[in-house]
Structures are given as structure tokens and as C-alpha cells.
Design a protein around this motif. Structure first.
Motif, PDB file in Angstrom:
ATOM      1  N   ARG A  43       0.865  -1.192   0.000  1.00  0.00           N
ATOM      2  CA  ARG A  43       0.000   0.000   0.000  1.00  0.00           C
ATOM      3  C   ARG A  43       0.900   1.240   0.000  1.00  0.00           C
ATOM      4  O   ARG A  43       1.822   1.354   0.803  1.00  0.00           O
ATOM      5  CB  ARG A  43      -0.890  -0.025   1.238  1.00  0.00           C
ATOM      6  N   HIS A  44       0.598   2.182  -0.905  1.00  0.00           N
ATOM      7  CA  HIS A  44       1.438   3.360  -1.067  1.00  0.00           C
ATOM      8  C   HIS A  44       0.646   4.499  -1.704  1.00  0.00           C
ATOM      9  O   HIS A  44      -0.525   4.340  -2.051  1.00  0.00           O
ATOM     10  CB  HIS A  44       2.660   3.024  -1.935  1.00  0.00           C
ATOM     11  N   TYR A  45       1.312   5.638  -1.862  1.00  0.00           N
ATOM     12  CA  TYR A  45       0.734   6.762  -2.598  1.00  0.00           C
ATOM     13  C   TYR A  45       1.867   7.480  -3.320  1.00  0.00           C
ATOM     14  O   TYR A  45       3.037   7.252  -3.044  1.00  0.00           O
ATOM     15  CB  TYR A  45      -0.033   7.715  -1.670  1.00  0.00           C
ATOM     16  N   HIS A  46       1.487   8.344  -4.243  1.00  0.00           N
ATOM     17  CA  HIS A  46       2.457   9.121  -5.004  1.00  0.00           C
ATOM     18  C   HIS A  46       2.256  10.602  -4.711  1.00  0.00           C
ATOM     19  O   HIS A  46       1.131  11.062  -4.534  1.00  0.00           O
ATOM     20  CB  HIS A  46       2.308   8.855  -6.505  1.00  0.00           C
ATOM     21  N   HIS A  47       3.355  11.335  -4.656  1.00  0.00           N
ATOM     22  CA  HIS A  47       3.301  12.765  -4.355  1.00  0.00           C
ATOM     23  C   HIS A  47       2.883  13.586  -5.568  1.00  0.00           C
ATOM     24  O   HIS A  47       2.198  14.595  -5.420  1.00  0.00           O
ATOM     25  CB  HIS A  47       4.662  13.242  -3.844  1.00  0.00           C
ATOM     26  N   HIS A  48       3.302  13.166  -6.757  1.00  0.00           N
ATOM     27  CA  HIS A  48       3.046  13.955  -7.970  1.00  0.00           C
ATOM     28  C   HIS A  48       2.278  13.196  -9.043  1.00  0.00           C
ATOM     29  O   HIS A  48       1.498  13.799  -9.776  1.00  0.00           O
ATOM     30  CB  HIS A  48       4.371  14.455  -8.570  1.00  0.00           C
TER      31      HIS A  48
END
Length: 114
Positions: A43-48
């Protein structure tokens, strides 16, 4: 030259998952991925980067900000920057899908707590 998963850069991630870089530049990434049965991405996310996941074959479960979305063959889902997400294959068959990122998500990933 035509591009396919048979003539482009290949890598292995997670537990025997495959990725093929179909387009790999600073502004755009298109990756063909394969997840074997009963595998899950961290599980993760991206900043841009905004991403679009599109299932080519099989059935995947894409968790987006706490909501599970079942994606069948020829279905997709967009994920905006800063939104935690996680792709999973809970089936007994391979899942193949495209991950399209704009800009390229390389080095733009942070782990997300549940």
C-alpha cells in the motif's frame, strides 16, 4: 520500432510479479504488469503522479483510499496523487494490467499506513 512486452525492459517485483516498461520517460510511464494468483502490492501513494490502472485479463482488487474496487478485464480506475492505493490479485489466475503514470512515478512513492 513497435513496442511490446517481448522487446522492452522487464523487471520482477514483489512475489514473482512482472513488469514491462512500454513507455518510460520523465513525463509518462506505461507499464504492463502481471500479478500471479494471490499476490498483493504494498500500500502506497504518489506525491506527484496520477495513475490509471487498466485490467487486460483476469480480475484485480484495487483498494483506493480505503475502498475496495473490483476491476474485471477491460475495466480501469484512475488514482490521483496523495491517495493511498494497493493492487491485489485474490484470484487463482494471473492478472495482467496496464499502469499509466503521469508524470513518471519513479522515485515518487511513499508507503501508506492502513
Amino acid at each position: 520500432m513497435k513496442i511490446s512486452k517481448y522487446n522492452t525492459e522487464h523487471y520482477i517485483w514483489g512475489r514473482n510479479c512482472d513488469g514491462w516498461h512500454l513507455v518510460k520517460n520523465k513525463e509518462l510511464s506505461v507499464i504492463h504488469e502481471r500479478m500471479p494468483a494471490n499476490t498483493v502490492e504494498v500500500r502506497h501513494y504518489h506525491h506527484h503522479a496520477q495513475q490509471f490502472f487498466f485490467v487486460l485479463s483476469g480480475t484485480a482488487v484495487l483498494e483506493v483510499d480505503g475502498e475496495e474496487i473490483v476491476l474485471h478485464s477491460l475495466e480501469g480506475k484512475e488514482v490521483s496523487p496523495h491517495i493511498p492505493h494497493q493492487m491485489a490479485n485474490r484470484s487463482n489466475e494471473d492478472v495482467e494490467f496496464l499502469v499509466i503514470s503521469q508524470p513518471n512515478s519513479r522515485g515518487d512513492r511513499s508507503f501508506a499506513d492502513k
